[in-house]
Enzyme design. Structure first.
Site, PDB file in Angstrom:
ATOM      1  N   GLU A 308       0.834  -1.204   0.000  1.00 55.01           N
ATOM      2  CA  GLU A 308       0.000   0.000   0.000  1.00 55.01           C
ATOM      3  C   GLU A 308       0.869   1.254   0.000  1.00 55.01           C
ATOM      4  O   GLU A 308       1.816   1.371   0.771  1.00 55.01           O
ATOM      5  CB  GLU A 308      -0.887  -0.012   1.248  1.00 55.01           C
ATOM      6  CG  GLU A 308      -1.752   1.228   1.421  1.00 55.01           C
ATOM      7  CD  GLU A 308      -2.448   1.275   2.772  1.00 55.01           C
ATOM      8  OE1 GLU A 308      -3.381   2.084   2.920  1.00 55.01           O
ATOM      9  OE2 GLU A 308      -2.055   0.505   3.683  1.00 55.01           O
ATOM     10  N   LYS A 371      -9.591   2.128  -3.078  1.00 54.02           N
ATOM     11  CA  LYS A 371     -10.041   1.607  -1.789  1.00 54.02           C
ATOM     12  C   LYS A 371     -11.467   2.034  -1.491  1.00 54.02           C
ATOM     13  O   LYS A 371     -11.837   3.189  -1.686  1.00 54.02           O
ATOM     14  CB  LYS A 371      -9.095   2.100  -0.689  1.00 54.02           C
ATOM     15  CG  LYS A 371      -9.357   1.497   0.685  1.00 54.02           C
ATOM     16  CD  LYS A 371      -8.309   1.968   1.681  1.00 54.02           C
ATOM     17  CE  LYS A 371      -8.532   1.352   3.054  1.00 54.02           C
ATOM     18  NZ  LYS A 371      -7.521   1.811   4.034  1.00 54.02           N
ATOM     19  N   CYS A 421      -5.188  -2.442   2.869  1.00 47.53           N
ATOM     20  CA  CYS A 421      -5.091  -2.231   4.313  1.00 47.53           C
ATOM     21  C   CYS A 421      -6.204  -2.975   5.049  1.00 47.53           C
ATOM     22  O   CYS A 421      -6.429  -4.160   4.813  1.00 47.53           O
ATOM     23  CB  CYS A 421      -5.111  -0.737   4.623  1.00 47.53           C
ATOM     24  SG  CYS A 421      -4.686  -0.342   6.335  1.00 47.53           S
TER      25      CYS A 421
END
Length: 531
Positions: A308, A371, A421
């Site tokens: 990430e 995301k 994440c």
């Protein structure tokens, strides 16, 4: 006259002498009662606190998962004869101890990277803990009230607990961090049932075992005999879980052998979080990832994965750094998944995203995933309209926007799903990707925020369930660790140490498989809510 009053005075003195010992005895008995109540209240507090400690010890980093099967027994004893309000308090206390010791690292993240005062960091942690403690508090109050109506814990506890875990997964943006079933992440035969019931089914079983052990102990202590029916029932269900798990592992292992394989390489750069976003350090970051990627070529990977925001700049916008990145890709001659922030102009408005790019060996961008589930106060500010003074705990250019749920990236003829994440703790996100044809799950993350706390280990334990629920392999690349592979039945493979540069490569199956859970989702958990 004296003779008439003397008997009266004598009687009065006798009466007074008679009452004095009685009053003293009553006062003494009342004092004993108060002491007894105080001792019982203190004992109940200790029992509830013990449940909190045992629960935390069952999760990583301590990881004594067997404790989860008995952790609730002290709490159940503390509320067995209590009024609803007292049961609520005991449940809240158990939650307070558990979540404080489980999530202590939240304060550290806020202090070290949010640059917030220590007192404010403690307040942030306690607000989160107080909220989460409402769930065991409500649980204790409800099952205690139902037991007073002769409904035993084992008939209500498993379903109420699972229902509350499910609600916690989406209420106030959701925080399903370390559900009870997650404690068993390394018990492969038990967790296979997650491909039907999700992690909530395993949570229900653990709670059922706790409840039956309590009821058995309580019955024996009251000379009511052994609770044969409930004990045999929970033994039978546990045996079914284990039998199903043994069969399912064999079935999936055979499917893995027949599936096409792709070699995946994970690159762990271990970039210092304090230096990561410094312009003067960007070139060095790319050099490090380029060098590690060159070393990873020895395993002839088909796909290289960087973590990430491994690119600490706007990929495709910062020309020089983008050119340097694409040169690394072309030199390696393989496909890459690259984590980077991104933005999109919408008229006068600019929207920012936490993204993952799929790039081919020629440097062409094949796809981009943004995301979906953002971190509150890390990537966006909830209720900003009403509380404009609230700011994010980490430095960023502005609030991030969410991407499109279920989006997959087309890699040749195959599809891959990327979880960024803590998206990996939300089962519905992985499931939506599998429904859209994903054959491999990738988790890119930056757990450097957590330092050497237990958080990286806890985070990894939940990733295991995304593999088992959908029976797909997971490749996990973390900036500072823990990077790892998870096979389709939940085996953790090639784990990296924390805060070290590392590369890992492994051949993974590209599975065309949709489990019951992939197709139907949290049917069991929703059923528990409806009950």
């Amino acid at each position: 006259m004296l003779s008439l009053h003397e008997p009266s005075a004598s009687i009065g003195r006798r009466r007074t002498g008679c009452w004095l010992p009685t009053i003293a005895t009553m006062a003494k008995n009342e004092k004993k009662t108060i002491l007894t109540i105080s001792r019982k209240a203190l004992f109940d507090v200790m029992l509830a606190a013990t449940t909190g400690v045992l629960l935390t010890a069952s999760f990583p980093r301590i990881g004594w998962e067997f404790l989860a099967w008995v952790a609730f027994i002290p709490l159940l004893f503390s509320i067995k004869d209590a009024q609803p309000a007292a049961s609520f308090r005991m449940g809240f206390l158990a939650g307070l101890v558990h979540y404080t010791t489980l999530l202590y690292w939240v304060a550290g993240v806020a202090h070290h990277y949010g640059q917030l005062p220590g007192a404010l960091c403690a307040l942030i942690l306690m607000l989160l803990v107080f909220y989460l403690s409402l769930y065991p508090a409500f649980f204790a109050m409800v099952i205690g009230k139902l037991r007073a109506r002769s409904i035993p814990y084992y008939a209500t506890g498993p379903f109420i607990w699972s229902a509350l875990e499910y609600v916690r997964s989406f209420l106030l943006s959701g925080f399903p961090w370390e559900n009870l079933g997650h404690s068993q992440y390394n018990r492969l035969h038990l967790i296979q049932v997650s491909d039907i019931l999700g992690v909530y089914g395993l949570s229900a079983l653990i709670m059922a075992v706790n409840a039956v052990l309590f009821e058995t102990w309580d019955n024996i202590s009251r000379n009511r005999g052994f609770a044969w029916k409930s004990t045999l029932s929970v033994v039978l269900v546990t045996a079914c879980f284990l039998t199903y798990g043994t069969w399912r592992i064999g079935e999936i292992d055979r499917a893995v052998e027949a599936a096409p394989k792709r070699t995946i390489a994970l690159v762990q750069g271990n970039i210092d979080q304090y230096k990561k976003w410094l312009p003067s350090f960007q070139h060095e970051t790319l050099q490090r990832y380029g060098s590690l990627s060159a070393d990873a070529l020895k395993s002839a990977p088909d796909l290289m994965i960087w973590p990430e925001t491994a690119l600490p700049f706007y990929f495709l916008y910062d020309r020089n750094l983008t050119r340097e990145t694409l040169e690394i890709v072309r030199t390696c001659g393989v496909h890459f998944v690259l984590g980077s922030p991104s933005f999109r102009k919408m008229g006068e408005e600019i929207r920012y995203y936490n993204s993952a790019y799929l790039v081919d060996p020629h440097g062409r961008v094949l796809g981009k995933y943004d995301k979906v589930h953002l971190v509150p106060y890390g990537e966006y500010v909830p209720l900003k309209r009403y509380f404009p003074f609230l700011g994010k705990m980490v430095e960023a250019v502005g609030d991030f926007d969410s991407g499109r749920k279920g989006q997959v990236l087309l890699w040749g003829r195959e599809k891959i799903g990327v979880l960024i994440c803590f998206e990996a703790i939300f089962p519905e996100l992985a499931r939506s990707m599998v429904q859209n044809g994903s054959q491999l799950l990738i988790n890119i993350t930056n757990d450097a925020w957590f330092g050497r706390s237990s958080a990286p280990y806890q985070h990894l334990s939940m990733v295991v369930f995304r593999a088992v629920e959908n029976h797909l392999a997971v490749a996990r690349a973390a900036n500072s660790g823990i990077s790892a592979f998870v096979d389709p039945v939940g085996r953790l493979l090639d784990e990296t140490p924390l805060f070290e540069k590392a590369i890992r490569s492994r051949s993974l199956p590209m599975m065309n498989y949709k489990s019951f859970y992939s197709r139907h989702g949290d049917v069991f958990a929703i059923g528990c809510v409806l009950l």
